[in-house]
Scaffold this motif. Structure first.
Motif: not given
Length: 234
Positions: A18-21, A156-162
């Motif tokens: 998450a928060f990465a690519d 940083q990409p946005m990450t779905a909290g789900a």
């Protein structure tokens, strides 16, 4: 589970967190390629757990022959599910979550201290999450250079909290040989939790004095673990 093979794995599929690519592995990829390995860094969309697993399975299916599957952080949840694919011969967890069947990140983290990075999340109106710039620089990648930290903030990409509530159906590490790289200075996952997960999986474990992004701060050591794992010997 220790195994050996007379024919080492040639395909390595890397899954970021998450928060990465996929550039999370930018320093590790050339080291693995220099050893003659075919490397793919999957760009999981971080839009849902199902989307991320599907993207990983597509990358696995595209490989010619057995695959070593590597996951960082949330990528460990993804490989725990996608690793059930028949082409996957082994799993490497890099400062990664490793839930058991029917578990999610929340379930397996309850009995450990909340890491500092969790207090630097910035929820968005649509249910997605970002790490604040402070969070990236002080909790996610505190042992990188300032310019490297700036790049991580920028990409940083946005990450779905789900995704943090997604439960895996069957833990692939129950049936396949595993390796684990523990980051002893991790501020996104409690280091004691990483050690506990590695122990539960009976993983061959390496502990490095690193931040959460150990593959960027200690690429040679992480690449060495991955290269060793391609032989499927512990």
């Amino acid at each position: 589970m220790a195994q050996s093979t007379s024919s080492p794995i040639k395909n390595v599929v890397l899954v970021h967190g998450a928060f990465a690519d996929g550039s999370s592995y930018a320093k590790v990829i050339p080291l693995l390629q220099a050893k003659g390995l075919h490397v793919v860094s999957v760009q999981i969309p971080l839009t849902s757990f199902d989307d991320d697993v599907a993207a990983t399975k597509r990358a696995i299916a595209a490989q010619d022959g057995p695959v070593l599957l590597v996951g960082h952080s949330y990528g460990g949840v993804v490989i725990s599910e996608a690793g059930n694919e028949s082409k996957v011969a082994g799993l490497v967890y890099v400062a990664a979550f490793a839930p058991d069947s029917g578990q999610n990140i929340v379930d397996i983290s309850k009995s450990f201290p909340k890491p500092p990075g969790m207090d630097t999340l910035a929820p968005q109106a649509d249910g997605f999450l970002l790490l604040t710039e402070q969070g990236v620089k002080e909790n996610f990648a505190q042992d990188l250079t300032e310019s490297e930290k700036d790049v991580l903030v920028a990409v940083q990409p946005m990450t779905a909290g789900a995704i943090f509530g997604a439960k895996i159906s069957k833990a692939a590490w129950r049936d396949k040989p595993t390796w684990y790289v523990v980051s002893s200075n991790d501020r996104m996952i409690a280091p004691d939790q990483e050690k506990s997960m590695a122990k539960q999986m009976n993983a061959s474990t390496t502990i490095l004095p690193a931040s959460h992004v150990v593959m960027l701060s200690h690429p040679k050591e992480v690449a060495a673990v991955i290269e060793k794992a391609t032989t499927l010997t512990k």
